[in-house]
Write an enzyme that holds these catalytic residues in place. Structure first.
Site, PDB file in Angstrom:
ATOM      1  N   GLU A 158      15.788 -39.773  14.687  1.00  0.00           N
ATOM      2  CA  GLU A 158      14.812 -39.398  13.651  1.00  0.00           C
ATOM      3  C   GLU A 158      13.473 -38.970  14.265  1.00  0.00           C
ATOM      4  O   GLU A 158      12.407 -39.374  13.809  1.00  0.00           O
ATOM      5  CB  GLU A 158      14.607 -40.543  12.662  1.00  0.00           C
ATOM      6  CG  GLU A 158      15.792 -40.801  11.757  1.00  0.00           C
ATOM      7  CD  GLU A 158      15.474 -41.708  10.584  1.00  0.00           C
ATOM      8  OE1 GLU A 158      16.088 -41.546   9.519  1.00  0.00           O
ATOM      9  OE2 GLU A 158      14.604 -42.594  10.724  1.00  0.00           O
ATOM     10  N   GLU A 239      23.246 -41.316   8.631  1.00  0.00           N
ATOM     11  CA  GLU A 239      22.874 -42.606   8.054  1.00  0.00           C
ATOM     12  C   GLU A 239      22.900 -42.490   6.540  1.00  0.00           C
ATOM     13  O   GLU A 239      21.959 -41.975   5.930  1.00  0.00           O
ATOM     14  CB  GLU A 239      21.486 -43.048   8.532  1.00  0.00           C
ATOM     15  CG  GLU A 239      21.413 -43.409  10.002  1.00  0.00           C
ATOM     16  CD  GLU A 239      20.063 -43.982  10.396  1.00  0.00           C
ATOM     17  OE1 GLU A 239      19.272 -44.332   9.481  1.00  0.00           O
ATOM     18  OE2 GLU A 239      19.798 -44.079  11.607  1.00  0.00           O
TER      19      GLU A 239
END
Length: 590
Positions: A158, A239
């Site tokens: 991320e 995710e």
């Protein structure tokens, strides 16, 4: 096992179309004796792949020390996954977030003033290169290109969210490009991928590397944003947040099963691959929990149950059966009966009749370092635990203690008696106290409650970080800073506990078990502290909640006698604890 290929129309495995149906399972959050059980249940759910982070901070706790065995035996975990017919998505960081201490970055990186983590800072890149130089040769034999189960390897984690407010875009791109070069240079020839939240895809992507997206809802919308960014290739949600984590002082966060199952169905119906975050959350054992700081510091609780398909003890939850039904609409699901919950131990009223005051055992727990100012944990070469600070106040009368930056919770004592607490979470800096005639010893016990794991706050040094003054001036006599990592309690000297259980003090007791089994330690009547059973660090407890019981893995216990040690920082209203057969993660509403 055959190698994975990224094609224009999707993934292919051994030349055949392939969809990744994966689930998060962090080996470092599960007792190694329970790895196989959790992996077997993953396959039973219908997963064909397991996803795991790799925590750099545990594998390299010091620049010259490496740990690859026991609970950190990554290759043993991968072997077990392969034995259970599962592929592996490997996410080695170096930054992993994951509500894990410091996002998995070793605390010793912060010993260098001015270091810029997750950047092209030469000192950071050199440390990363050393980490990958140790890690990657160990995992190369497990790559799918060499017949192993590792399908793909993630680059960073991320990063788009971090680069948005930290440094220049050029610096971020250089950091990611460097990581790709190091991975490829060490022989990682399976597909690489990045993952980002939808708004951060452009900032977190790397040319030639597969982009994937993270979200908890809005599958059609967010997969469309990924397709806009990446016109060709597989769609994947790396995710899918099917639950969430808890913080101290909050509520136990849950997500309705039907809602999560419907969203999973939407992902699979689109033809995308998916990774459940989490399939099995596990536990932040010891001092390994992370924290968030978006203007207010919020430490994560010990449990990482995450409201997952498997609960903290590895038992099936309603999400398991609901998700299994959804997956079966799109992919093969193994036949067979679903396992019953594991046996749990119930043992009430375990007395802790022995006590060892913390301050009486300081010399057994750490050596002090003298200096003109308080030293941080990182300056003391310390990762976890507490720092004990001490100085002398000679001027009697009303006194104002000011600590500019407490990280994270400071208990203040005069001549050993408690006079107050300063909490980072509450933005507290100042404490009024009265120094008696003749002066007094000032003690400040600071707890590292978990380094920040997300955002620019990862530069999170611990202890008394900024200036500390008394009545507006620095302390003339200097400070003694003593690291208390609490990684070895063997030398403590206990005596009979007499009177109220006033802390900080270690309380010890024993209990008998005929047949070890999972359990949950209830600390009702206790205030705040940490627990060890047979030397295994279970984690932190706090009456603030929401978590009210700590998970005790069955393999930690042994037939016959067992030892328990509780460090109570304040006071307890009872001298006993309970092992219970059910969890208590707290209320779901305020």
């Amino acid at each position: 096992m055959p190698a994975l290929r990224v094609e224009q129309d999707g993934f292919r495995l051994d030349g055949e179309p392939f969809r990744i149906v994966s689930g998060g399972l962090h080996y470092f959050r599960v007792h190694p004796a329970q790895w196989r059980d959790r992996l077997r249940k993953a396959r039973l759910l219908g997963l064909n792949t397991i996803d795991t982070y790799v925590p750099w901070n545990l594998h390299q706790p010091r620049p010259d020390r490496w740990c690859w065995d026991g609970a950190l035996d990554l290759t043993a975990f991968i072997d077990l996954a392969q034995d259970e017919g599962l592929h592996v998505l490997l996410r080695p960081g170096p930054y992993i977030c994951g509500e894990w201490e410091g996002g998995g970055l070793p605390s010793w990186l912060l010993a260098e003033p001015g270091v810029r983590l997750r950047s092209t800072d030469p000192s950071y890149q050199a440390a990363v290169d050393g980490y990958f130089g140790e890690l990657l040769p160990r995992v190369l034999p497990y790559l799918g290109s060499r017949g192993g189960p590792v399908l793909a390897v993630q680059v960073e984690n991320e990063f788009g969210a971090y680069d948005q407010g930290a440094g220049t875009a050029q610096d971020g791109a250089g950091h990611l490009t460097h990581l790709v070069s190091v991975l490829r240079g060490h022989g990682v020839d399976v597909p690489l991928f990045t993952c980002d939240q939808p708004a951060d895809l452009a900032r977190g992507s790397v040319p030639g590397v597969l982009s994937t997206v993270n979200f908890g809802s809005g599958a059609a919308r967010n997969l469309a944003r990924l397709r806009e960014r990446q016109p060709e290739g597989p769609l994947m949600c790396t995710e899918f947040w099917n639950g969430w984590f808890d913080r101290w002082g909050g509520v136990h966060v849950t997500r309705p099963t039907a809602d999560a199952a419907a969203e999973l169905d939407g992902i699979l119906a689109s033809g995308a691959s998916v990774n459940l975050y989490m399939f099995h959350g596990g536990t932040n054992f010891g001092f390994t929990n992370g924290a968030n700081d978006k203007h207010t510091y919020r430490p994560t609780v010990t449990s990482y149950d995450y409201d997952s398909p498997l609960d903290e003890a590895g038992d099936l939850t309603p999400k398991f059966t609901a998700f299994r039904e959804v997956i079966a609409r799109y992919e093969p699901v193994p036949d067979g009966p679903l396992p019953e919950p594991s046996k749990k131990l119930n043992l009430l009223g375990i007395e802790l009749p022995e006590r060892a005051p913390l301050f009486a055992g300081l010399d057994l727990l750490g050596a002090p370092v003298s200096g003109e100012r308080p030293l941080t944990m990182e300056e003391l070469g310390q990762d976890f635990g507490f720092v004990h600070y001490e100085t002398r106040l000679d001027t009697a009368g009303p006194t104002l203690l000011y600590a500019s930056d407490v990280r994270d919770r400071a208990q203040v004592f005069l001549d050993g008696q408690p006079v107050g607490v300063l909490e980072r979470e509450n933005h507290e800096h100042t404490l009024a106290l009265t120094v008696p005639a003749g002066g007094a010893d000032l003690t400040v016990l600071v707890e590292n409650q978990g380094r920040v794991n997300y955002g620019e706050g990862i530069h999170d040094r611990k202890g008394l970080v900024g200036p500390v003054t008394v009545n507006g001036s620095p302390v003339s006599g200097g400070w003694r800073s003593r690291p208390l990592p609490l990684d070895d309690l063997a030398g403590l000297e206990y005596g009979p506990a007499a009177g109220p259980g006033v802390g900080p003090a270690f309380h010890r007791g024993t209990f008998e078990v005929a047949e070890p089994a999972d359990s949950y330690l209830d600390l009702s009547g206790w205030t705040k502290g940490c627990v060890w059973i047979n030397g295994f660090a279970l984690g932190r407890y706090w009456s603030r909640g929401p978590q009210r019981r700590l998970y005790v893995p069955g393999p930690v216990l042994r037939p016959g006698g067992n030892d328990i040690v509780v460090l109570e920082l304040h006071a307890s209203s009872r001298s006993a604890v309970d092992l219970c057969d059910a969890p208590d993660l707290g209320p779901t509403e305020e």
